[in-house]
Design a protein around this motif. Structure first.
Motif, PDB file in Angstrom:
ATOM      1  N   HIS A 151       0.861  -1.195   0.000  1.00  0.00           N
ATOM      2  CA  HIS A 151       0.000   0.000   0.000  1.00  0.00           C
ATOM      3  C   HIS A 151       0.893   1.239   0.000  1.00  0.00           C
ATOM      4  O   HIS A 151       2.098   1.154   0.290  1.00  0.00           O
ATOM      5  CB  HIS A 151      -0.956   0.012   1.192  1.00  0.00           C
ATOM      6  CG  HIS A 151      -0.296  -0.208   2.522  1.00  0.00           C
ATOM      7  ND1 HIS A 151      -1.005  -0.359   3.683  1.00  0.00           N
ATOM      8  CD2 HIS A 151       1.015  -0.295   2.881  1.00  0.00           C
ATOM      9  CE1 HIS A 151      -0.158  -0.520   4.693  1.00  0.00           C
ATOM     10  NE2 HIS A 151       1.063  -0.498   4.235  1.00  0.00           N
ATOM     11  N   GLN A 172       3.358   7.654   4.318  1.00  0.00           N
ATOM     12  CA  GLN A 172       3.036   8.365   5.570  1.00  0.00           C
ATOM     13  C   GLN A 172       4.266   8.389   6.462  1.00  0.00           C
ATOM     14  O   GLN A 172       4.669   9.431   6.991  1.00  0.00           O
ATOM     15  CB  GLN A 172       1.931   7.630   6.342  1.00  0.00           C
ATOM     16  CG  GLN A 172       0.545   7.652   5.736  1.00  0.00           C
ATOM     17  CD  GLN A 172      -0.441   6.978   6.695  1.00  0.00           C
ATOM     18  OE1 GLN A 172      -0.317   7.092   7.913  1.00  0.00           O
ATOM     19  NE2 GLN A 172      -1.431   6.285   6.137  1.00  0.00           N
ATOM     20  N   ARG A 207       0.206  -6.644  -4.598  1.00  0.00           N
ATOM     21  CA  ARG A 207      -0.217  -7.735  -3.702  1.00  0.00           C
ATOM     22  C   ARG A 207      -0.322  -9.026  -4.508  1.00  0.00           C
ATOM     23  O   ARG A 207      -0.649  -8.991  -5.685  1.00  0.00           O
ATOM     24  CB  ARG A 207      -1.591  -7.417  -3.080  1.00  0.00           C
ATOM     25  CG  ARG A 207      -1.500  -6.308  -2.048  1.00  0.00           C
ATOM     26  CD  ARG A 207      -2.826  -5.997  -1.409  1.00  0.00           C
ATOM     27  NE  ARG A 207      -2.762  -4.658  -0.798  1.00  0.00           N
ATOM     28  CZ  ARG A 207      -3.805  -3.962  -0.369  1.00  0.00           C
ATOM     29  NH1 ARG A 207      -5.030  -4.464  -0.483  1.00  0.00           N
ATOM     30  NH2 ARG A 207      -3.644  -2.780   0.165  1.00  0.00           N
ATOM     31  N   GLN A 236      -2.914   3.609  -5.951  1.00  0.00           N
ATOM     32  CA  GLN A 236      -3.608   4.238  -4.828  1.00  0.00           C
ATOM     33  C   GLN A 236      -3.231   5.714  -4.735  1.00  0.00           C
ATOM     34  O   GLN A 236      -2.220   6.135  -5.292  1.00  0.00           O
ATOM     35  CB  GLN A 236      -3.182   3.577  -3.505  1.00  0.00           C
ATOM     36  CG  GLN A 236      -3.624   2.135  -3.342  1.00  0.00           C
ATOM     37  CD  GLN A 236      -3.323   1.612  -1.936  1.00  0.00           C
ATOM     38  OE1 GLN A 236      -2.297   1.941  -1.346  1.00  0.00           O
ATOM     39  NE2 GLN A 236      -4.225   0.802  -1.403  1.00  0.00           N
ATOM     40  N   GLU A 261      -2.549   7.966  -1.428  1.00  0.00           N
ATOM     41  CA  GLU A 261      -2.503   8.059   0.019  1.00  0.00           C
ATOM     42  C   GLU A 261      -2.708   9.507   0.428  1.00  0.00           C
ATOM     43  O   GLU A 261      -2.283  10.431  -0.283  1.00  0.00           O
ATOM     44  CB  GLU A 261      -1.124   7.585   0.508  1.00  0.00           C
ATOM     45  CG  GLU A 261      -1.037   7.342   1.986  1.00  0.00           C
ATOM     46  CD  GLU A 261      -1.731   6.037   2.390  1.00  0.00           C
ATOM     47  OE1 GLU A 261      -2.015   5.214   1.501  1.00  0.00           O
ATOM     48  OE2 GLU A 261      -1.972   5.854   3.600  1.00  0.00           O
ATOM     49  N   PHE A 317      -7.996  -1.090  10.595  1.00  0.00           N
ATOM     50  CA  PHE A 317      -6.630  -1.050  10.057  1.00  0.00           C
ATOM     51  C   PHE A 317      -5.703  -0.902  11.254  1.00  0.00           C
ATOM     52  O   PHE A 317      -6.045  -0.170  12.202  1.00  0.00           O
ATOM     53  CB  PHE A 317      -6.442   0.138   9.107  1.00  0.00           C
ATOM     54  CG  PHE A 317      -7.279   0.059   7.851  1.00  0.00           C
ATOM     55  CD1 PHE A 317      -6.959  -0.804   6.812  1.00  0.00           C
ATOM     56  CD2 PHE A 317      -8.408   0.864   7.719  1.00  0.00           C
ATOM     57  CE1 PHE A 317      -7.741  -0.873   5.671  1.00  0.00           C
ATOM     58  CE2 PHE A 317      -9.197   0.802   6.567  1.00  0.00           C
ATOM     59  CZ  PHE A 317      -8.863  -0.071   5.543  1.00  0.00           C
ATOM     60  N   PHE A 361      -3.092   0.765  11.618  1.00  0.00           N
ATOM     61  CA  PHE A 361      -2.439   2.078  11.736  1.00  0.00           C
ATOM     62  C   PHE A 361      -3.412   3.236  11.914  1.00  0.00           C
ATOM     63  O   PHE A 361      -3.003   4.394  11.927  1.00  0.00           O
ATOM     64  CB  PHE A 361      -1.510   2.326  10.536  1.00  0.00           C
ATOM     65  CG  PHE A 361      -2.064   1.777   9.230  1.00  0.00           C
ATOM     66  CD1 PHE A 361      -1.831   0.450   8.876  1.00  0.00           C
ATOM     67  CD2 PHE A 361      -2.806   2.573   8.382  1.00  0.00           C
ATOM     68  CE1 PHE A 361      -2.326  -0.067   7.683  1.00  0.00           C
ATOM     69  CE2 PHE A 361      -3.302   2.063   7.190  1.00  0.00           C
ATOM     70  CZ  PHE A 361      -3.075   0.732   6.844  1.00  0.00           C
ATOM     71  N   THR A 362      -4.725   2.928  11.994  1.00  0.00           N
ATOM     72  CA  THR A 362      -5.693   3.992  12.286  1.00  0.00           C
ATOM     73  C   THR A 362      -6.650   3.508  13.366  1.00  0.00           C
ATOM     74  O   THR A 362      -6.933   2.314  13.484  1.00  0.00           O
ATOM     75  CB  THR A 362      -6.498   4.394  11.019  1.00  0.00           C
ATOM     76  OG1 THR A 362      -6.913   3.216  10.345  1.00  0.00           O
ATOM     77  CG2 THR A 362      -5.684   5.273  10.087  1.00  0.00           C
ATOM     78  N   GLY A 375      -9.932   3.251   2.202  1.00  0.00           N
ATOM     79  CA  GLY A 375      -9.801   2.962   3.624  1.00  0.00           C
ATOM     80  C   GLY A 375      -9.323   4.241   4.287  1.00  0.00           C
ATOM     81  O   GLY A 375      -8.622   5.038   3.666  1.00  0.00           O
ATOM     82  N   GLY A 421      -8.979   6.604   8.401  1.00  0.00           N
ATOM     83  CA  GLY A 421      -9.136   6.627   9.852  1.00  0.00           C
ATOM     84  C   GLY A 421      -8.257   7.688  10.477  1.00  0.00           C
ATOM     85  O   GLY A 421      -7.552   8.429   9.774  1.00  0.00           O
ATOM     86  N   ALA A 425      -5.679   9.766   8.002  1.00  0.00           N
ATOM     87  CA  ALA A 425      -5.038   9.201   6.807  1.00  0.00           C
ATOM     88  C   ALA A 425      -6.105   8.499   5.986  1.00  0.00           C
ATOM     89  O   ALA A 425      -7.121   8.040   6.521  1.00  0.00           O
ATOM     90  CB  ALA A 425      -3.953   8.205   7.207  1.00  0.00           C
ATOM     91  N   GLY A 457      -6.549   6.033   2.108  1.00  0.00           N
ATOM     92  CA  GLY A 457      -5.958   5.410   0.935  1.00  0.00           C
ATOM     93  C   GLY A 457      -7.061   5.150  -0.078  1.00  0.00           C
ATOM     94  O   GLY A 457      -7.957   4.348   0.171  1.00  0.00           O
TER      95      GLY A 457
HETATM   96  N1  PHE Z   1      -3.471   1.253   3.334  1.00  0.00           N
HETATM   97  C1  PHE Z   1      -4.852   0.832   3.362  1.00  0.00           C
HETATM   98  C2  PHE Z   1      -5.071  -0.166   2.213  1.00  0.00           C
HETATM   99  O1  PHE Z   1      -4.284  -0.265   1.345  1.00  0.00           O
HETATM  100  C3  PHE Z   1      -5.798   1.962   3.207  1.00  0.00           C
HETATM  101  C4  PHE Z   1      -5.703   2.970   4.295  1.00  0.00           C
HETATM  102  C5  PHE Z   1      -4.891   4.063   4.157  1.00  0.00           C
HETATM  103  C6  PHE Z   1      -6.431   2.807   5.458  1.00  0.00           C
HETATM  104  C7  PHE Z   1      -4.806   5.003   5.170  1.00  0.00           C
HETATM  105  C8  PHE Z   1      -6.351   3.747   6.456  1.00  0.00           C
HETATM  106  C9  PHE Z   1      -5.538   4.802   6.323  1.00  0.00           C
HETATM  107  O2  PHE Z   1      -6.063  -0.851   2.168  1.00  0.00           O
END
Ligand code: PHE
Length: 359
Positions: A194, A199, A220, A234, A236, A274, A276-277, A296, A298, A326, A328
């Motif tokens: 991702h 970030q 992926r 994506q 971000e 997630f 990280f959020t 995504g 948060g 953040a 994505g």
């Molecule tokens: N990195 C997450 C994804 O690829 C998306 C995301 C980004 C979620 C930033 C929360 C904050 O699915």
């Protein structure tokens, strides 16, 4: 009327001119002969080497004209300028005859090349290129988000586990880190799964406030089907400052999605997880009565700020001092929604019949 040095001026019905009544000197006669010979000869010449040989013979260092010119030193002071002028005229005459002969040769050669070609036939149409739909939607997304104050940031596609997972509070046993989900290199690095790694890279180097977007590819080991590719795109987003709230996150994404797809677009935030959020959400968009997952997002988890602070060695991102959100966004998904593309694989097949529709 007799002027100096025996030159007589005469009033002639067509004007006023001068002539020299004394008979032409041997040098002048020779110059006349050379000019006549050269101009006659050149008419019959064809081919570059023949013309070059001609040039050397007449105009070269030992050429006829140069040799004749050497005879000038025997002339009287009165005759010398007159003969000098004539010498020059003869040189100009021969040179220009040579040049026009050369041009004629080139023109003849060109004409030969196009004989048999009918310029009135219709040409072969050439197609003007066009930007790929993903590039088009990316340009628009960047423009919209820059209006909201986001700056562009970048990070590498080949990432460390730290930037892709550890610093993003993703534990070692998290399924996303599995070899079956992620492309690893032998040295332990990986293809980022991702753009969230940007970030971390941004906060490691830039003190708050931070407001960036980072468009780019992610990878992926997904099964490829109509909605999944193993390489996708994506955008971000990260906003960290003293008091960033969930309302800012919702307002930003709603504004962005309505600016992109129209004011009547319905947007839904669904609770999710997630690492990280916290809290985390998935964002859906309503399309023809169906909800489509598009992002995504948060509020940045304090554990992420702590990881960044450890690397920085300062407390600029101390969780008591800053908050942040953040998100994505799936860029390929945005393109699919924008143009009603039903299979994501069209985006990478380079089929001109598909791509031409976006011209
Ligand atoms: N990195 C997450 C994804 O690829 C998306 C995301 C980004 C979620 C930033 C929360 C904050 O699915």
């Amino acid at each position: 009327m007799t002027g100096p040095s025996g030159i007589v001026s005469v009033i002639h019905p067509r004007g006023f001119f001068l002539f020299n009544p004394s008979p032409p000197s041997p040098v002048e006669q020779e110059l006349d002969t050379i000019q006549r010979d050269a101009l006659t000869e050149i008419e019959g010449l064809s081919g570059e080497s023949a013309l070059e040989e001609f040039r050397v013979r007449y105009l070269g260092k030992k050429g006829r004209l140069t040799v004749a010119g050497a005879g000038m030193k025997d002339l009287s002071a009165e005759q010398r300028p007159l003969v000098g002028k004539k010498l020059n005229e003869v040189r100009v005459a021969i040179t220009s005859a040579l040049e026009s002969r050369q041009e004629a040769l080139v023109a003849a050669r060109d004409a030969e090349v196009v004989t048999g070609i009918d310029p009135t036939l219709p040409g072969t149409p050439s197609f003007v290129g066009t930007r790929h739909p993903v590039s088009q939607i990316l340009d628009r997304a960047i423009r919209t988000l820059r209006r909201l104050g986001f700056a562009l940031a970048q990070g590498p596609e080949i990432e460390t586990e730290w930037h892709c997972f550890d610093a993003l509070n993703t534990p070692a046993d998290h399924p996303a880190r599995n070899e079956s989900d992620t492309f690893y290199f032998e040295d332990g690095r990986l293809l980022r799964t991702h753009t969230s790694s940007v970030q971390i890279r941004t906060m490691e180097t830039t003190p708050p406030p931070v407001r960036i977007i980072a468009p780019g590819s992610a990878f992926r080991r997904d099964e490829i089907d109509a909605t999944h590719l193993s390489a996708f795109n994506q955008i971000e987003g990260l906003y960290v400052a003293e008091t960033v709230t969930l309302a800012d996150l919702k307002g930003t994404l709603e504004y962005f999605l309505k600016a992109t797809f129209g004011d009547s677009t319905d947007v839904r935030f669904r609770p999710h997880f997630f690492p990280f959020t916290e809290p985390s959400f998935e964002v859906d968009l309503s399309m023809n009565g169906k909800w489509i997952e598009i992002a995504g997002c948060g509020m940045v988890d304090p554990a992420v700020f702590e990881a960044v602070s450890k690397v920085r060695g300062d407390d600029a991102f101390h969780p008591d001092k800053v908050t942040g959100f953040a998100f994505g966004l799936g860029l390929d998904r945005l393109a699919m929604i924008q143009w009603g593309i039903t299979d994501i694989r069209h985006l990478i097949e380079n089929d001109a019949r598909f791509l031409r529709q976006f011209a």
